[in-house]
Design an enzyme around this catalytic site. Structure first.
Site, PDB file in Angstrom:
ATOM      1  N   GLY A 177       0.816  -1.217   0.000  1.00 31.82           N
ATOM      2  CA  GLY A 177       0.000   0.000   0.000  1.00 31.82           C
ATOM      3  C   GLY A 177       0.844   1.259   0.000  1.00 31.82           C
ATOM      4  N   CYS A 178       1.918   1.247   0.783  1.00 34.20           N
ATOM      5  CA  CYS A 178       2.795   2.413   0.867  1.00 34.20           C
ATOM      6  C   CYS A 178       3.547   2.629  -0.444  1.00 34.20           C
ATOM      7  CB  CYS A 178       3.764   2.259   2.032  1.00 34.20           C
ATOM      8  SG  CYS A 178       2.922   2.152   3.633  1.00 34.20           S
ATOM      9  N   THR A 179       3.940   1.543  -1.088  1.00 35.53           N
ATOM     10  CA  THR A 179       4.614   1.647  -2.379  1.00 35.53           C
ATOM     11  C   THR A 179       3.657   2.215  -3.422  1.00 35.53           C
ATOM     12  OG1 THR A 179       6.114  -0.164  -1.847  1.00 35.53           O
ATOM     13  CG2 THR A 179       5.792   0.340  -4.188  1.00 35.53           C
ATOM     14  N   SER A 207       3.082   5.983  -2.690  1.00 38.85           N
ATOM     15  CA  SER A 207       4.279   6.774  -2.992  1.00 38.85           C
ATOM     16  C   SER A 207       4.508   6.880  -4.497  1.00 38.85           C
ATOM     17  CB  SER A 207       5.502   6.155  -2.309  1.00 38.85           C
ATOM     18  OG  SER A 207       5.352   6.210  -0.905  1.00 38.85           O
TER      19      SER A 207
END
Length: 155
Positions: free
Chosen positions: A45-47, A50
């Site tokens: 999710g963070c990738t 970002s």
């Protein structure tokens, strides 16, 4: 507990950044700032979040807006994350979680019946004078980056 309030000036803070310097919020006065708090480098999710900020970075720049990512990861992890995904903006390291707590994003979470503290994915839009003008809490990644961009265009 959040110490930031809509329509109020955000208290200045300083954190180590991936450019090798200490970066303060006040360094960006005169520009809008999107601060996105995310749980952990290299997670799906963070990738995705970002990389979407990366893909729209030019649009944000044209609107006089800087993007800053903050997580409790250390600078070594952040630098690997930037290198692997060609992120064109700064990531700040909040290993002691003081800024996460200032923004009220360090929360008790639960997964698979286990409770733990972690970052609640959240985004904050700060105007050119340092005032918080919009916040998105418990962010769902899909469509979020474009939603933030739409909000900036409407200001």
């Amino acid at each position: 507990m959040s110490n930031v309030q809509l329509e109020e000036k955000v208290q200045d803070f300083t954190l180590p950044a991936t450019n090798g310097k200490e970066v303060s919020l006040s360094d960006f006065l005169g520009k809008k700032v999107v601060i996105y708090f995310y749980p952990k480098d290299m997670t799906p999710g963070c990738t995705k979040e970002s990389c979407e900020f990366r893909d729209f970075n030019g649009e944000y720049s044209r609107l006089n807006t800087e993007i800053i990512g903050i997580s409790p990861d250390d600078l070594e992890s952040h630098n690997q994350f930037i290198a692997e995904h060609e992120l064109p903006f700064l990531l700040l390291s909040d290993v002691d979680r003081k800024i996460c707590e200032q923004f009220g994003v360090w929360k008790l979470k639960e997964k698979n019946g286990n409770q733990f503290y972690g970052v609640e994915r959240s985004t904050f839009l700060i105007d050119e004078q340092g005032t918080l003008v919009k916040e998105w809490r418990t962010v769902q990644v899909d469509g979020h980056v474009e939603d933030v961009l739409t909000t900036i265009r409407q200001l």
